[in-house]
Scaffold this active site. Structure first.
Site, PDB file in Angstrom:
ATOM      1  N   HIS A 134      -7.543  -5.526  -0.827  1.00  0.00           N
ATOM      2  CA  HIS A 134      -6.329  -4.746  -0.624  1.00  0.00           C
ATOM      3  C   HIS A 134      -5.418  -5.427   0.404  1.00  0.00           C
ATOM      4  O   HIS A 134      -5.823  -5.699   1.533  1.00  0.00           O
ATOM      5  CB  HIS A 134      -6.726  -3.351  -0.147  1.00  0.00           C
ATOM      6  CG  HIS A 134      -5.586  -2.404   0.032  1.00  0.00           C
ATOM      7  ND1 HIS A 134      -4.848  -1.923  -1.027  1.00  0.00           N
ATOM      8  CD2 HIS A 134      -5.054  -1.839   1.148  1.00  0.00           C
ATOM      9  CE1 HIS A 134      -3.927  -1.096  -0.576  1.00  0.00           C
ATOM     10  NE2 HIS A 134      -4.015  -1.033   0.744  1.00  0.00           N
ATOM     11  N   SER A 169       0.830  -1.195   0.000  1.00  0.00           N
ATOM     12  CA  SER A 169       0.000   0.000   0.000  1.00  0.00           C
ATOM     13  C   SER A 169       0.875   1.261   0.000  1.00  0.00           C
ATOM     14  O   SER A 169       1.658   1.464  -0.930  1.00  0.00           O
ATOM     15  CB  SER A 169      -0.943  -0.034   1.209  1.00  0.00           C
ATOM     16  OG  SER A 169      -1.963   0.923   1.093  1.00  0.00           O
ATOM     17  N   GLU A 179      -9.389  -3.879  -7.064  1.00  0.00           N
ATOM     18  CA  GLU A 179      -8.879  -2.769  -6.252  1.00  0.00           C
ATOM     19  C   GLU A 179      -8.895  -1.455  -7.024  1.00  0.00           C
ATOM     20  O   GLU A 179      -8.581  -1.413  -8.223  1.00  0.00           O
ATOM     21  CB  GLU A 179      -7.448  -3.055  -5.808  1.00  0.00           C
ATOM     22  CG  GLU A 179      -7.321  -4.082  -4.708  1.00  0.00           C
ATOM     23  CD  GLU A 179      -5.949  -4.029  -4.077  1.00  0.00           C
ATOM     24  OE1 GLU A 179      -5.649  -3.017  -3.419  1.00  0.00           O
ATOM     25  OE2 GLU A 179      -5.190  -5.003  -4.246  1.00  0.00           O
TER      26      GLU A 179
END
Length: 349
Positions: free
Chosen positions: A297, A170, A267
């Site tokens: 995610h 991320s 996503e």
């Protein structure tokens, strides 16, 4: 060059979503996603305490994992070795530099220790897990600076630049590419490779807003993505660095090391993953883009009970171990095997 372009245009697709992964997605859609949507609609900035980081101290890690605290100049980090993994004192001259996710606002060493321990085990390499400074206290440029200090620490321990893989999930994926760029620009050498899990790579929300996944993501509503962009820009402006931060997708890429990018098929960050993969291979840099069917995610963090997560970590381990071949032979390892079924790799971790 043509092979690289084919890889980006036709990413590996890992088909299948287990009951466990679908339940995880359902849970996120009805808890995290609406909470983030509410946060994005607030007319003011509010940043609650990082409760999840403190609660995560109670979570178990991969069996046999050892870790110790490392004090970098501006942040705490930890040196982690999975069961059976030696460091440079034991003859293992390769290591991983890891950055946790959390939108530059939350999470930390505790929340990601389990994931990092599994990556260490699969890669057969120790990991420096960096607890970098985050917003709203420090801008992203300081997060990058902490990552560079982490790389310097590994060099001081005797690891060579080309033996260090930089990885993150991320927001940590943003840092993985940014730190690799910074290290090269400093003349320290080229890292072995970059691994980015569900990476945020572009703070301009336009590409994500126009992408087919704009409203399909089970974790992030689009308004939360736009709010994060506003928060980061205001933070930069307050610190007098507006206009100086360059997102990974816009960095010079021709001298970057090989990369692996993991992304779930629905996503919202798929836009960033596709753009980065295409720009890397257009610059002549190998990029193994893996798309995981209906996975959420950073689903890799749920490896304790989601089989696709264990399969994905197995793929990461294979890629990272293969980077040693590049250093030894001068060839570039790019995954060419058929996508594995989750069950095939589940027993590995």
């Amino acid at each position: 060059m043509a092979a690289h372009l084919t890889l980006a245009a036709q990413p590996q697709f890992f088909r299948g979503a287990s009951i466990q992964s679908r339940l995880l997605g359902l849970g996120l859609r009805h808890t995290v996603r609406p909470a983030l949507g509410m946060w994005a609609r607030l007319p003011f900035e509010i940043f609650p305490p990082n409760v999840i980081e403190h609660a995560a101290k109670l979570l178990p890690v991969h069996e046999g994992t050892m870790w110790r605290t490392v004090d970098l100049p501006s942040c705490n980090s930890e040196w982690l070795q999975a069961k059976g993994v030696s460091d440079i004192t034991g003859g293992n001259d390769r290591a991983i530099l890891y950055f946790h996710g959390g939108a530059f606002l939350t999470c930390g060493l505790n929340t990601h220790r389990r994931l990092v321990s599994r990556i260490s085990y699969a890669s057969e390499q120790p990991v420096l897990n960096v607890g970098y400074r985050q917003m709203p206290y420090e801008p992203i440029t300081e997060s990058v600076a902490d990552g560079v200090e982490g790389f310097r620490w590994l060099l001081d321990q005797g690891y060579s630049p080309e033996s260090i893989t930089i990885a993150g999930d991320s927001a940590g994926g943003y840092l993985a590419f940014s730190v690799a760029r910074a290290v090269i620009d400093k003349g320290w050498g080229q890292p072995a490779g970059v691994v980015a899990i569900s990476p945020l790579l572009d703070f301009d929300p336009t590409g994500k807003q126009n992408h087919r996944n704009a409203n399909r993501c089970q974790t992030f509503p689009m308004n939360a993505v736009a709010k994060l962009t506003d928060v980061s820009l205001r933070m930069d402006t307050r610190r007098g660095i507006s206009g100086h931060r360059v997102d990974p997708v816009n960095m010079p890429l021709a001298d970057m090391p090989p990369a692996m990018i993991h992304i779930g098929s629905r996503e919202v960050l798929m836009a960033d993953a596709e753009l980065m993969a295409n720009r890397l291979v257009s610059a002549g840099v190998p990029c193994d883009l893996q798309v995981w069917d209906r996975q959420v995610h950073v689903f890799q963090a749920a490896a304790a009970w989601v089989p696709e997560a264990r399969a994905a970590i197995h793929e990461i381990g294979t890629f990272v171990r293969g980077l040693a071949e590049r250093e030894a032979t001068g060839t570039v390892p790019v995954s060419v095997s058929a996508p594995v079924q989750a069950a095939d790799a589940a027993a590995v971790l």
